[in-house]
Structure formats: C-alpha cells, structure tokens
Motif scaffolding. Structure first.
Motif, PDB file in Angstrom:
ATOM      1  N   THR A  62      45.308  13.435 -11.533  1.00 11.37           N
ATOM      2  CA  THR A  62      45.564  12.187 -12.187  1.00 11.37           C
ATOM      3  C   THR A  62      46.508  11.230 -11.849  1.00 11.37           C
ATOM      4  O   THR A  62      46.711  10.260 -11.846  1.00 11.37           O
ATOM      5  N   SER A 101      49.600   4.703 -23.226  1.00 13.64           N
ATOM      6  CA  SER A 101      48.213   4.992 -22.420  1.00 13.64           C
ATOM      7  C   SER A 101      47.530   3.561 -22.192  1.00 13.64           C
ATOM      8  O   SER A 101      46.932   3.794 -21.022  1.00 13.64           O
ATOM      9  N   GLU A 115      39.919   7.758 -17.841  1.00 17.94           N
ATOM     10  CA  GLU A 115      39.622   8.340 -19.136  1.00 17.94           C
ATOM     11  C   GLU A 115      40.824   9.750 -19.344  1.00 17.94           C
ATOM     12  O   GLU A 115      41.247   9.896 -20.411  1.00 17.94           O
ATOM     13  N   ILE A 116      40.609  10.382 -18.228  1.00 17.00           N
ATOM     14  CA  ILE A 116      41.381  11.719 -18.252  1.00 17.00           C
ATOM     15  C   ILE A 116      42.681  11.307 -18.462  1.00 17.00           C
ATOM     16  O   ILE A 116      43.547  11.973 -19.244  1.00 17.00           O
ATOM     17  N   ARG A 117      43.229  10.389 -17.430  1.00 20.99           N
ATOM     18  CA  ARG A 117      44.620  10.109 -17.391  1.00 20.99           C
ATOM     19  C   ARG A 117      45.088   9.313 -18.843  1.00 20.99           C
ATOM     20  O   ARG A 117      46.360   9.705 -19.343  1.00 20.99           O
ATOM     21  N   LYS A 118      44.196   8.617 -19.447  1.00 19.16           N
ATOM     22  CA  LYS A 118      44.743   7.929 -20.581  1.00 19.16           C
ATOM     23  C   LYS A 118      44.783   9.117 -21.765  1.00 19.16           C
ATOM     24  O   LYS A 118      45.630   9.043 -22.658  1.00 19.16           O
ATOM     25  N   ASN A 119      43.902  10.005 -21.914  1.00 19.04           N
ATOM     26  CA  ASN A 119      44.057  11.130 -22.736  1.00 19.04           C
ATOM     27  C   ASN A 119      45.299  11.859 -22.657  1.00 19.04           C
ATOM     28  O   ASN A 119      45.835  12.332 -23.588  1.00 19.04           O
ATOM     29  N   ILE A 120      45.404  12.224 -21.563  1.00 13.90           N
ATOM     30  CA  ILE A 120      46.814  12.911 -21.067  1.00 13.90           C
ATOM     31  C   ILE A 120      48.063  12.353 -21.667  1.00 13.90           C
ATOM     32  O   ILE A 120      48.946  12.971 -22.127  1.00 13.90           O
ATOM     33  N   ARG A 153      48.485  10.419 -23.760  1.00 14.82           N
ATOM     34  CA  ARG A 153      48.692  10.438 -25.305  1.00 14.82           C
ATOM     35  C   ARG A 153      49.769  11.432 -25.650  1.00 14.82           C
ATOM     36  O   ARG A 153      50.309  11.314 -26.851  1.00 14.82           O
TER      37      ARG A 153
END
Length: 266
Positions: free
Chosen positions: A22, A45, A80-85, A87
């Motif tokens: 990411t 995020s 999406e993965i990047r945004k969640n990480i 957080r």
C-alpha cells in the motif's frame, strides 16, 4: 511459546506485506506533515484517499497504470485497504521506535505480558534509530522471503534479488541456498528466540562468531527485532546489541513500536 512465535511470524509477514503493497502510492513529505497534523484519524484516511484518487486520474506512469502479463492492479481495493490501515496504523512511522521515544533507565510493559516490565538499557537506547528506517523510502517491487524450504531447487534466487526491496525472516541462511533464495537483504526480522535456536544461545565463542559473521553480511540492512513482546527474550536482545556494538557492525537496528504491535494484536 511456540504458538506465540508462530503467530508473531505470521503477523510480521502480513503487516510488512500490506505495508509495502500500500505504501507504493507516492506522496510528498509536505503532504505527510500536513496530514499528520490534521483533524484526527478519519481526516487522515479521507485525505490520503483523496490524494491517491488524484494519482489515478493523472496521466503518466502511476503505479495504477502498470500491468504485467495480463495482471492489473485493483486500484479500488488498494485504496480501500490503504484507507482502513491508516485509521489505526502508520507503518512508516511505527516500524520502529526512535531514540527520542525513550531514555536509558525507562521502564516499559511488555505488550503480550503486561504484568512484566523491561528496562531500557544504555546499549538498547544507543542502537535506536534517530528516525524511522523507512522514512521517505518507496519501492515499486518487494519480495518477502519465508523460511519454509518451499524455494529449494526453485532457482528463484536471481528473480528475488531483482526486486527493489527484499524482506527476509529470522536471519535465515542465504549463502548456501543463493541460487534458490538469492542473497539480497534489505529488511530482516529476528525474533530473540533465534539466538537460542540457531546460534546455541551464544554458549561459546564459535556460536558468537557465527552470529557476528551472519550479521556482517547484512551491511546496511535493517535488522528488525521485536524486543517488547514477551518476557524471556530480553537477555538475548541484550547479547545481540552488545555484539553489534562490540564488533561495530554496520547493520541498522530497528525495534517495532508498541503502537504497531498493539495494532497487529488487534
């Protein structure tokens, strides 16, 4: 202990793989500083996601435009993965505590054994990096090399070494298996238990020389030691630190932050 080590190895590989996959999205230092002083984790995020959207929209050699032999990056999933990480975890910042985090004599609680404590020694403090060893470092390709033996007779060594960044686990031997696993090492994990399991607990000079020789091959690589996990490995960490200092080895030590380890647990 075996289950803890297994779980930690799996978590280590997972978090590093996610991190490098990411983190390929380019961002400037100015943008990093702006976001870190923003309105909290949600703002961070959302801002990073918006920034990444702009990369996709721009023409040129964005990594999202890259495809290899029919494979294409799923940009939506990456974002999406990047945004969640983002957080709960900034892998670049939390990959290691830095020298300013502690001072010699500080007492901290182990992450998986909160009743037990660890004193920050002078040797440990002297080997803490001034800044994150991964600060501002970006790579297009990354290889994560495990220790299961699945690569034996694979002849993958050259392909592995051609990656921009190579991660290896628990100081696995490479010279005798170079044709299959390569020799390039940029980031190497080392569970404290490796000292006992692979280097005889440093019971004699031969064991210590073997260990020093292995580290001397790393040159300017990052040696990542999870020193704050559980009680029991602190003496091994101190022995390792003492040998690094005594032999003036060029390896760059890193010790995962308490925040990162809590994030992996959660």
């Amino acid at each position: 202990m075996r289950s803890v080590r297994k779980r930690w190895t799996i978590c280590t590989i997972s978090i590093l793989l996610i991190f490098y996959k990411t983190k390929e999205i380019a961002r400037t230092e100015e943008h990093q500083e702006t976001q870190l002083t923003g309105d909290g984790e949600l703002s961070l995020s959302r801002s990073m996601l918006n920034s990444s959207d702009k990369i996709i929209q721009k023409s040129g050699s964005s990594i999202f435009q890259h495809s290899v032999e029919g494979w294409k990056i799923n940009s939506s999933l990456v974002l999406e993965i990047r945004k969640n990480i983002l957080r709960f975890l900034d892998a670049e910042r939390d990959v290691s505590v830095v020298k300013s985090s502690f001072k010699p004599g500080d007492v901290i609680h182990y992450v998986l054994d909160r009743r037990r404590t660890l004193n920050i020694s002078q040797d440990l403090h002297s080997l803490l990096p001034e800044v994150s060893p991964m600060k501002n470092r970006r790579f297009k390709t990354c290889a994560v090399v495990g220790n299961s033996g699945i690569l034996l007779d694979s002849e993958c060594g050259k392909e592995i070494d051609n990656h921009d960044f190579v991660i290896r686990c628990n100081l696995a031997p490479v010279v005798e298996f170079a044709a299959d696993v390569g020799t390039k090492s940029d980031f190497i994990t080392m569970n404290p238990s490796v000292v006992q399991r692979a280097f005889g607990g440093f019971r004699n000079e031969s064991d210590r020389e073997k260990f020093v020789h292995r580290l001397s091959m790393l040159n300017d690589s990052v040696l990542w030691i999870p020193a704050f996990m559980v009680k029991g490995g602190e003496k091994h960490v101190e022995w390792v630190n003492a040998l690094i200092l005594k032999n003036k080895l060029k390896v760059r030590t890193a010790y995962p932050s308490l925040r990162l380890i809590h994030a992996v647990r959660g």
